[in-house]
Write an enzyme that holds these catalytic residues in place. Sequence first.
Site: not given
Length: 637
Positions: A1-3
Amino acid sequence: MCGICCSVSFSAEHFSKNLEEDLLYSLQRRGPNSGKQVLKSDVNYQCLFSGHVLHLRGVLTAQPVEDERGNVFLWNGEVFSGIKFEAEENDTQIMFNYLSSCMDESDILSLFSEVRGPWSFIYYQASTHYLWFGRDFFGRRSLLWHFSNLGKSFCLSSVGSQKSTVANQWQEVPASGIFRIDLKSTAISRCVILKLYPWKSVSKENVIDECVNRLSQISADLPTFVSVIANEAKLYLKKPIVPLNMILPQATLETQCRNTSNIPPTRETLQVFLTDGHTKKVVQQFIDVLSLAVKRRVLYLHRDENLIPNEVSKLCNRKANVAILFSGGIDSMVIATLADCHIPLDEPIDLLNVAFMSKDKISPTSFNKKRSKQKNYCEILSEEFSKNVAVNSPDDDNVPDRVTGRAGLKELQAVNPSRIWNFVEINVTLEELQKLRRTQICHLIQPLDTVLDDSIGCAVWFASRGTGCLVIQDEIKSYQSNAKIILTGIGADEQLAGYSRHRVRFQTLGLEGLNEEIAMELDRISSRNLGRDDRVIADHGKEARFPFLDENVVSFLNSLPIWEKANLTLPRGIGEKLILRLAAVELGLTASALLPKRAMQFGSRIAKMEKNNEKASDKCDRLQTISSENLSFKKGD
């Protein structure tokens, strides 16, 4: 998961080397393990790329990644299959390597057509001044856009800004395909033109009509200075799933189905279905494909390999790597049972169970003392329970999902008594709900804005936060789930006729109408559910994974005729999601296989917390006001 985020400016007066503080803060919450920014400037435009990584697999790879030719890549996804990679490799770097070797747009489309897993991405091609971006077919990862200053700037981001002045301008990037914008041309012409490369089912002939309709829908929601057009070469991405089987049964089979209304909703009834050889084979195939989907989602992460299995002193301190949004209903029970098959036995599994209390927060109650006076819940259906509870009691025994969750825990303990099942009782008061909705959750749910979005978004946020208590041998202990992977059962109801609206559609328009409803469910799941759920779960630095939306699972279910998945002439608790209930019986589950569908907003009782006269589709005024409280509160959160 990344922003991931890319802020583009076509006017020097809007050039900036920094993102807005609140937007940066939200991106950092999504990716707490690494953060970096890259600035690309051209005489005509400027791009500020910001990447924030939640490290789950392979070598930690900071984002954005950049190559020697100036190409920049931001990736928020998981490659579970489709392209070659090793388990210890980082998929961000693998995807960037593939992209860097693409010779033309056709190669890029071929690459993303092959990837199996959730993703959103932003890719800057320096030599062509192209910016590519998009979401996977189901939209399992959030990506938003907003255009401002009459086309002088725009922004792509996993999550929107919290400032009320721009919050209502953020919109979800449609999961309609991959978009491309020519930055140089836009800067010169001052016209923002987005080219769409749509998803296409190879077997369909009406792809042109579909694309025209989709372009009209997208354009209608954008500012007048933004245009969306089809790419000139008529290139497309191949849909990763097979088309829905819309075949209807012969009249004899239809008649047989109509004669099942008096069948009792019992486990024995389900077992009778399994005496049919074909049915049993299909159910086992379903278990196999769903089990593989769960396996891929629980094994691709770092684990402490130095622990000695069954070493008691270390087991006591062993932390769960995987959590499940857990109501005790059929969807979460099957997911938990299959996860148990693949997660190392010496590793606990967190079962996150959320309940909303209209009065003061109530601590979890002991199983043995209080519940010994009650009838074993495995002996009754949830409908009977809902008739008999005291509606206004603050006791968490009156929260339906808490009762079914505890009963489900006992079933899982019976299936595998060697596993440590952490049943995390998460109790939320009205005061806490209102405070954190205002300061932390509100902007995550947006741009969705209905009462239903508020209820589900808030419930999922508190559940995935994992702050609660464990009841162990009459002792109550506070507990914080630190599992980075959260499994959720979303997608089961949409594909297997689990909602009440499916039964209504079947009763009015028969199997043909039911097929059409299910086709529509899958088509709109990206805009109704998945972006929102991704944003609220990722806000805790955790990653949502959706086994029922694995491409192979969806393709398998799409290949079956409707009557092998559901039979809505049967009573509630059997007819809807019939194939899943049969799978549950095969996996050794008992009472949970017969639980009727109960929506999360009612099961957790969040829908009873505030205004009871609202409709789910109403715009929610609680989501319209973004808090202006300063970030000092959040940084200390």
